[in-house]
Design an enzyme around this catalytic site. Structure first.
Site, mmCIF file in Angstrom:
data_model
loop_
_atom_site.group_PDB
_atom_site.id
_atom_site.type_symbol
_atom_site.label_atom_id
_atom_site.label_comp_id
_atom_site.label_asym_id
_atom_site.label_seq_id
_atom_site.Cartn_x
_atom_site.Cartn_y
_atom_site.Cartn_z
ATOM 1 N N HIS A 195 -26.546 3.596 24.191
ATOM 2 C CA HIS A 195 -26.631 3.457 25.718
ATOM 3 C C HIS A 195 -27.002 1.872 26.129
ATOM 4 O O HIS A 195 -27.608 1.265 25.447
ATOM 5 C CB HIS A 195 -27.891 4.240 26.160
ATOM 6 N N ASP A 249 -30.081 10.619 27.592
ATOM 7 C CA ASP A 249 -30.684 9.172 27.283
ATOM 8 C C ASP A 249 -31.981 9.357 26.887
ATOM 9 O O ASP A 249 -32.947 8.277 27.066
ATOM 10 C CB ASP A 249 -30.275 8.315 28.196
HETATM 11 C C1 GRF Z 1 -20.961 1.126 26.013
HETATM 12 O O1 GRF Z 1 -21.423 0.207 27.016
HETATM 13 C C2 GRF Z 1 -21.913 2.160 25.460
HETATM 14 O O2 GRF Z 1 -23.206 1.770 25.378
HETATM 15 C C3 GRF Z 1 -21.746 3.417 26.562
HETATM 16 O O3 GRF Z 1 -20.404 3.261 27.058
HETATM 17 C C4 GRF Z 1 -19.814 2.070 26.716
HETATM 18 C C5 GRF Z 1 -18.450 2.453 25.937
HETATM 19 O O4 GRF Z 1 -17.806 1.391 25.448
HETATM 20 N N1 GRF Z 1 -22.384 4.579 26.375
HETATM 21 P P1 GRF Z 1 -16.753 1.313 24.559
HETATM 22 O O5 GRF Z 1 -15.924 2.575 24.937
HETATM 23 O O6 GRF Z 1 -17.130 1.507 23.383
HETATM 24 O O7 GRF Z 1 -16.050 -0.017 24.757
#
Ligand code: GRF
Length: 222
Positions: free
Chosen positions: A113, A149
Site C-alpha cells: 500500500h 489496508d
Molecule cells: C502501487 O502504488 C501499490 O502500492 C498500490 O497500487 C499501485 C500499483 O502499481 N497498491 P503497479 O501496478 O504495481 O505499478
C-alpha cells in the site's frame, strides 16, 4: 535435492510495475521464488503484457462479468487453485476481498500500500499526504485481513516529502521504494523467515512490535 521455489500468484489490476520489480529481483537472483500465475480483474491491464513478455501464465477474471462479489471470488479461488501457489501477492489489485477469501488465505496473502499505514489507508494517498503537510511518506507491506489496508504490518519504506512535490512526483518516489520493499519482504517469506501468528507478525520467529523500517533515501525527486 534442492528445496522447491516458493510459488507466487500475483494479482494485479493495472500497470504492473511491482510485478515487474518482483520478476526483476527473481531474474537477478535476489529473490528465490517463482511467479506461477498472474491474474488481473481488468482485461486491459498493462501488467498482463509484462507477464506475457516474461512467458508467465496469465488469466483475466473481469469482476463485471459476475453477478456479485461472492461469485467473482469463487471463480478467483478456482483460478488460483489451478496454479497451487504458496503465497498470494496483491500488487495493485483494486478489488476489496471478502472476509471469507482472506480467511482462506490468512498468513499467505500480502499487499503493498502506498503510504505509511495506518496513515492514509484507501485511495489518493499521495495527494492526501501532501494536503496533510506530511514531511515523510512511503509504502507498507502487510498481511491481508478483512480490515481493508488494516492487516498486520510487516515492513515499511520511508521517503522524504520535498517542498515542491506534486502528487505525481511523490508517487514516483514512493513507487521506487515499493520496488525495493516488496521483493525484499517476499524474500523473507520465501526463506521461511516470515509468518503470521494470530495478529502478530513473526520475523525469524520473533513477534515484531513495529514493522521493519527500510530507509529509502532518494534525493532525485524529478
Ligand atoms: C502501487 O502504488 C501499490 O502500492 C498500490 O497500487 C499501485 C500499483 O502499481 N497498491 P503497479 O501496478 O504495481 O505499478
Amino acid at each position: 535435492m534442492s528445496t522447491p521455489l516458493l510459488r507466487l500468484a500475483v494479482l494485479i489490476s493495472g500497470r504492473g510495475s511491482n510485478l515487474q520489480a518482483i520478476l526483476d529481483a527473481i531474474a537477478a537472483g535476489r529473490l528465490a521464488a517463482q511467479v506461477v500465475q498472474v491474474i488481473s480483474n481488468r482485461p486491459g491491464a498493462a501488467g498482463l503484457d509484462l507477464a506475457a513478455a516474461s512467458g508467465l501464465p496469465t488469466a483475466v477474471l473481469d469482476h463485471r462479468q459476475y453477478p456479485d462479489r461472492a461469485a467473482f471470488e469463487q471463480a478467483l479461488i478456482a483460478q488460483i487453485d489451478t496454479a497451487q501457489p504458496d503465497l498470494l501477492v496483491l500488487a495493485g489489485f483494486m478489488r476489496v476481498l471478502t472476509a471469507d477469501f482472506v480467511q482462506r488465505w490468512r498468513g499467505r496473502l500480502i499487499n503493498i500500500h502506498p503510504s505509511l499505514l495506518p496513515a492514509f489507508a484507501g485511495l489518493d494517498t499521495h495527494a492526501r499526504a501532501l494536503a496533510a503537510g506530511a514531511t515523510e511518506h512511503g509504502a507498507s507491506v502487510h498481511f491481508v485481513t478483512a480490515a481493508v489496508d488494516g492487516g498486520p504490518l510487516i515492513a515499511q519504506a520511508r521517503v522524504p516529502v520535498m517542498a515542491d512535490d506534486t502528487p505525481d512526483s511523490l508517487a514516483r518516489r514512493v513507487l521506487c521504494a515499493e520496488h525495493r520493499l516488496y521483493p525484499q519482504v517476499i524474500g523473507w517469506y520465501a526463506a521461511g523467515r516470515l509468518a503470521l501468528d494470530g495478529e502478530a507478525v513473526l520475523l525469524d520467529g520473533l513477534p515484531r512490535k513495529l514493522p521493519v523500517q527500510l530507509n529509502c533515501e532518494m534525493t532525485d525527486h524529478a
